[in-house]
Design a protein around this motif. Structure first.
Motif, PDB file in Angstrom:
ATOM      1  N   LYS A  75      17.381 -22.795 -17.540  1.00  0.00           N
ATOM      2  CA  LYS A  75      17.609 -21.435 -18.026  1.00  0.00           C
ATOM      3  C   LYS A  75      16.723 -20.431 -17.294  1.00  0.00           C
ATOM      4  O   LYS A  75      17.147 -19.317 -17.018  1.00  0.00           O
ATOM      5  CB  LYS A  75      17.394 -21.366 -19.546  1.00  0.00           C
ATOM      6  CG  LYS A  75      18.545 -22.027 -20.309  1.00  0.00           C
ATOM      7  CD  LYS A  75      18.219 -22.262 -21.750  1.00  0.00           C
ATOM      8  CE  LYS A  75      18.525 -21.041 -22.601  1.00  0.00           C
ATOM      9  NZ  LYS A  75      18.316 -21.364 -24.034  1.00  0.00           N
TER      10      LYS A  75
ATOM     11  N   GLU B  61      17.839 -17.056 -15.258  1.00  0.00           N
ATOM     12  CA  GLU B  61      17.208 -15.749 -15.519  1.00  0.00           C
ATOM     13  C   GLU B  61      16.634 -15.153 -14.236  1.00  0.00           C
ATOM     14  O   GLU B  61      16.786 -13.962 -13.964  1.00  0.00           O
ATOM     15  CB  GLU B  61      16.087 -15.915 -16.568  1.00  0.00           C
ATOM     16  CG  GLU B  61      16.622 -16.194 -17.972  1.00  0.00           C
ATOM     17  CD  GLU B  61      15.647 -16.947 -18.866  1.00  0.00           C
ATOM     18  OE1 GLU B  61      14.440 -17.036 -18.523  1.00  0.00           O
ATOM     19  OE2 GLU B  61      16.099 -17.472 -19.915  1.00  0.00           O
TER      20      GLU B  61
ATOM     21  N   TYR C 125      25.699 -19.598 -20.081  1.00  0.00           N
ATOM     22  CA  TYR C 125      24.426 -18.891 -20.293  1.00  0.00           C
ATOM     23  C   TYR C 125      24.323 -17.663 -19.391  1.00  0.00           C
ATOM     24  O   TYR C 125      23.867 -16.597 -19.826  1.00  0.00           O
ATOM     25  CB  TYR C 125      23.252 -19.854 -20.053  1.00  0.00           C
ATOM     26  CG  TYR C 125      21.906 -19.223 -20.315  1.00  0.00           C
ATOM     27  CD1 TYR C 125      21.566 -18.771 -21.587  1.00  0.00           C
ATOM     28  CD2 TYR C 125      20.969 -19.068 -19.286  1.00  0.00           C
ATOM     29  CE1 TYR C 125      20.332 -18.177 -21.828  1.00  0.00           C
ATOM     30  CE2 TYR C 125      19.739 -18.487 -19.524  1.00  0.00           C
ATOM     31  CZ  TYR C 125      19.428 -18.039 -20.794  1.00  0.00           C
ATOM     32  OH  TYR C 125      18.209 -17.449 -21.029  1.00  0.00           O
TER      33      TYR C 125
ATOM     34  N   GLN D 139      26.222 -14.852 -20.861  1.00  0.00           N
ATOM     35  CA  GLN D 139      25.471 -14.291 -22.000  1.00  0.00           C
ATOM     36  C   GLN D 139      24.418 -13.306 -21.507  1.00  0.00           C
ATOM     37  O   GLN D 139      24.273 -12.204 -22.042  1.00  0.00           O
ATOM     38  CB  GLN D 139      24.741 -15.403 -22.757  1.00  0.00           C
ATOM     39  CG  GLN D 139      25.567 -16.081 -23.841  1.00  0.00           C
ATOM     40  CD  GLN D 139      24.837 -17.306 -24.370  1.00  0.00           C
ATOM     41  OE1 GLN D 139      23.609 -17.430 -24.242  1.00  0.00           O
ATOM     42  NE2 GLN D 139      25.585 -18.216 -24.951  1.00  0.00           N
ATOM     43  N   LEU D 140      23.688 -13.713 -20.467  1.00  0.00           N
ATOM     44  CA  LEU D 140      22.627 -12.855 -19.922  1.00  0.00           C
ATOM     45  C   LEU D 140      23.196 -11.549 -19.379  1.00  0.00           C
ATOM     46  O   LEU D 140      22.632 -10.471 -19.595  1.00  0.00           O
ATOM     47  CB  LEU D 140      21.898 -13.562 -18.779  1.00  0.00           C
ATOM     48  CG  LEU D 140      20.865 -14.614 -19.110  1.00  0.00           C
ATOM     49  CD1 LEU D 140      20.244 -15.130 -17.820  1.00  0.00           C
ATOM     50  CD2 LEU D 140      19.783 -14.023 -19.998  1.00  0.00           C
TER      51      LEU D 140
ATOM     52  N   GLN E  44      25.777  -9.959 -20.237  1.00  0.00           N
ATOM     53  CA  GLN E  44      26.165  -9.052 -21.313  1.00  0.00           C
ATOM     54  C   GLN E  44      24.967  -8.335 -21.935  1.00  0.00           C
ATOM     55  O   GLN E  44      25.105  -7.236 -22.462  1.00  0.00           O
ATOM     56  CB  GLN E  44      26.963  -9.816 -22.379  1.00  0.00           C
ATOM     57  CG  GLN E  44      28.464  -9.612 -22.189  1.00  0.00           C
ATOM     58  CD  GLN E  44      29.251 -10.887 -22.361  1.00  0.00           C
ATOM     59  OE1 GLN E  44      28.953 -11.687 -23.251  1.00  0.00           O
ATOM     60  NE2 GLN E  44      30.249 -11.091 -21.519  1.00  0.00           N
ATOM     61  N   GLU E  45      23.789  -8.980 -21.838  1.00  0.00           N
ATOM     62  CA  GLU E  45      22.588  -8.337 -22.395  1.00  0.00           C
ATOM     63  C   GLU E  45      22.073  -7.204 -21.506  1.00  0.00           C
ATOM     64  O   GLU E  45      21.389  -6.306 -21.970  1.00  0.00           O
ATOM     65  CB  GLU E  45      21.480  -9.370 -22.596  1.00  0.00           C
ATOM     66  CG  GLU E  45      21.752 -10.287 -23.779  1.00  0.00           C
ATOM     67  CD  GLU E  45      20.851 -11.513 -23.779  1.00  0.00           C
ATOM     68  OE1 GLU E  45      19.813 -11.503 -23.076  1.00  0.00           O
ATOM     69  OE2 GLU E  45      21.198 -12.486 -24.482  1.00  0.00           O
ATOM     70  N   HIS E  46      22.373  -7.276 -20.203  1.00  0.00           N
ATOM     71  CA  HIS E  46      21.897  -6.244 -19.269  1.00  0.00           C
ATOM     72  C   HIS E  46      22.917  -5.118 -19.196  1.00  0.00           C
ATOM     73  O   HIS E  46      23.606  -4.953 -18.186  1.00  0.00           O
ATOM     74  CB  HIS E  46      21.687  -6.834 -17.879  1.00  0.00           C
ATOM     75  CG  HIS E  46      20.479  -7.706 -17.789  1.00  0.00           C
ATOM     76  ND1 HIS E  46      20.523  -9.057 -18.018  1.00  0.00           N
ATOM     77  CD2 HIS E  46      19.190  -7.409 -17.508  1.00  0.00           C
ATOM     78  CE1 HIS E  46      19.307  -9.568 -17.866  1.00  0.00           C
ATOM     79  NE2 HIS E  46      18.478  -8.592 -17.563  1.00  0.00           N
ATOM     80  N   THR E  47      22.982  -4.315 -20.251  1.00  0.00           N
ATOM     81  CA  THR E  47      24.050  -3.317 -20.338  1.00  0.00           C
ATOM     82  C   THR E  47      23.938  -2.218 -19.281  1.00  0.00           C
ATOM     83  O   THR E  47      24.934  -1.626 -18.896  1.00  0.00           O
ATOM     84  CB  THR E  47      24.082  -2.680 -21.742  1.00  0.00           C
ATOM     85  OG1 THR E  47      22.739  -2.382 -22.110  1.00  0.00           O
ATOM     86  CG2 THR E  47      24.705  -3.615 -22.757  1.00  0.00           C
TER      87      THR E  47
END
Ligand code: ADP
Ligand code: MG
Length: 356
Positions: free
Chosen positions: A82, A86, A137, A140-141, A143-146
Motif C-alpha cells: 500500500k 501511495e 486500492y 480508492q486513493l 478518489q480521495e485526491h479531489t
C-alpha cells in the motif's frame, strides 16, 4: 499467527511468502521444513549428514514473513504494497516483484490461480491476487485526491530470452521490440510498446486479463514457458494539481508488477543448446537484479557503478531501482522437504537484498 513483522520505512522491503503444502506433496508424504519463530524470521530445518555432510538449521530475517495460512488480502495489507501505491500517486517509481522457484506461488501471489480472469473478474473472490487488489486500492486513493486530475496508462510486456514481447498488442505480439534510452522518456523505454489509457478500474482489469491471456496463447506447456520468462505490468500515474499561485504541480509516478522467471533456471547450466542460452540469460538478469537491489539498501555502494545495462529486465526497472521510489521484493517459497535446496537458495537471495 499468519504473518510476523520487522517493518521499516526503507526504500526496499523484503518479505517472504510460504505457500501451503500442495495436495500432491501431502499425498507423497512430503513434510514441512520451515518454521516461524516470529519477528520476521524463517527457520529452515537442518539437512541430515550423508556422504557429502549435513547442514545446520538456519535462521533468516526479513521485513515480513507470511505463513501458509496468510490470505491474498493479508499480503496487500501487510507487505508494504500500500505504501508503494501511495508513493506512486505522489510521483515516485515503485516496483513490486515476485522471486522464487517454479511452483512456489509467484503467479498466485500476483494474479491468483489460472482461469480467474477468463471470466469477468467482478465480484472478486478471495483468490484474486495482489495486482487486482492494488488496482482497487489505487482507485480508492485517486478518489480521495479531489483537487487533482489524473491520467493513468498501462502496459504489459514479457521478456523471454532477452527479447521484449508486447502482451497487449496481438498484432506485434510475437515480434520482439527494441529497448532504447532517451532523455525525454527519462531513461530506458520500449519502442512501440502499446499503452492503454485507463479511466476506470475496469480498464486496468482488462489490461491484466488481456496480458494474461496473451501470455498463454499458443504455449504447449504454460508452466514450462512461464518459468522461463519475466513479465512486467506497468501503471503510469500522471497528475496535475493547481497550486496557490496558479502554477500546476505535475507528478509522474509509476508502479511495476514483475513476475520473474523461475529462479531454479539459474542452476540448469548442464542443459544444452537453446535451453543453455535461456538459462544463461535468466541467470544473468536475476543476478544483476539482485546486485542492483542490494546496492539500494547498502549505503557503502552508493555512487558505485550499478550494472543496470547488463539485462533488459534491469534496464526497464532502472528508474525505480535507482532509488527514486520504493521496491518490494516478495520471495516465494515452498515449505516441502523435496524443495529444501531451492528454498534455501531463495531465502539467501532475499536475505542478500536487504540486511535486517
Ligand atoms: P509460480 O508462479 O511460482 O510457478 P504458481 O503461482 O503457479 O507458482 O503456484 C503453483 C501452484 O501452487 C498453483 O497451483 C497455485 O495455485 C498453488 N499456490 C501457490 N501459492 C498458493 C497459496 N498461497 N495458497 C494456495 N495455493 C497456492
Ligand atoms: Mg508463474
Amino acid at each position: 499467527i499468519i504473518a510476523s513483522y520487522n517493518q521499516d520505512e526503507d526504500n526496499i522491503n523484503v518479505v517472504v511468502r510460504v505457500r501451503p503444502l500442495s495436495d500432491k506433496e501431502i499425498k507423497a508424504g512430503d513434510d514441512m521444513v520451515v518454521q516461524f519463530p516470529g519477528n520476521g524470521q524463517v527457520m529452515v530445518d537442518a539437512i541430515p549428514g550423508g556422504p557429502g555432510g549435513g547442514q545446520k538449521a538456519r535462521l533468516f530475517s526479513y521485513n515480513v514473513v507470511f505463513e501458509p495460512a496468510a490470505t491474498q488480502e493479508d499480503v496487500l495489507q501487510y507487505s508494504g504494497m500500500k505504501r508503494l501505491i501511495e508513493m506512486a500517486v505522489e510521483g515516485f517509481r515503485c516496483t513490486c516483484f515476485c522471486y522464487g522457484q517454479t511452483g512456489s506461488g509467484k503467479t498466485h501471489t500476483l494474479t491468483g490461480p489460472p482461469g480467474l480472469f477468463g471470466i469477468k473478474a467482478v465480484p472478486y473472490s478471495d483468490d484474486h491476487g495482489l495486482v487486482f487488489r492494488s488496482f482497487v486500492y489505487l482507485f480508492q486513493l485517486l478518489q480521495e485526491h479531489t483537487g487533482r486530475t489524473f491520467v493513468l496508462k498501462a502496459s504489459f510486456l514479457e521478456i523471454y530470452n532477452e527479447k521484449v514481447i508486447d502482451l497487449l498488442n496481438p498484432g506485434t505480439c510475437r515480434k520482439p521490440l527494441a529497448v532504447r534510452w532517451s532523455k525525454k522518456a527519462r531513461g530506458f523505454f520500449v519502442e512501440n510498446l502499446f499503452t492503454v489509457d485507463c479511466e476506470e478500474l475496469d480498464d486496468l482489469m482488462a489490461v491484466l486479463e488481456e496480458g494474461i491471456r496473451n501470455r498463454s496463447v499458443g504455449r504447449h506447456n504454460m508452466n514450462d514457458y512461464s518459468s522461463r520468462s519475466h513479465t512486467i505490468l506497468s501503471v503510469h500515474i500522471t497528475s496535475e494539481e493547481p497550486s496557490e499561485n496558479g502554477v500546476f504541480i505535475s507528478r509522474f509516478g509509476k508502479i511495476n508488477f514483475v513476475d520473474l522467471a523461475g529462479s531454479e533456471m539459474t542452476k540448469k547450466t548442464q542443459s544444452e543448446g537453446k535451453t543453455l542460452e535461456e538459462a544463461n540469460n535468466i541467470n544473468k538478469s536475476l543476478m544483476v537484479l539482485g546486485y542492483c537491489i542490494a546496492s539500494l539498501s547498502d549505503p557503502k555502494r552508493k555512487g558505485t557503478h550499478i550494472p543496470y545495462r547488463d539485462s533488459k529486465l534491469t534496464k526497464l526497472l532502472a528508474d525505480s531501482l535507482a532509488g527514486n521510489g520504493v521496491t518490494l521484493m516478495i520471495a516465494c517459497i515452498s515449505p516441502a522437504r523435496s524443495n529444501i535446496f531451492e528454498t534455501i537458495n531463495t531465502l539467501r537471495y532475499a536475505a542478500r537484498a536487504k540486511k535486517i
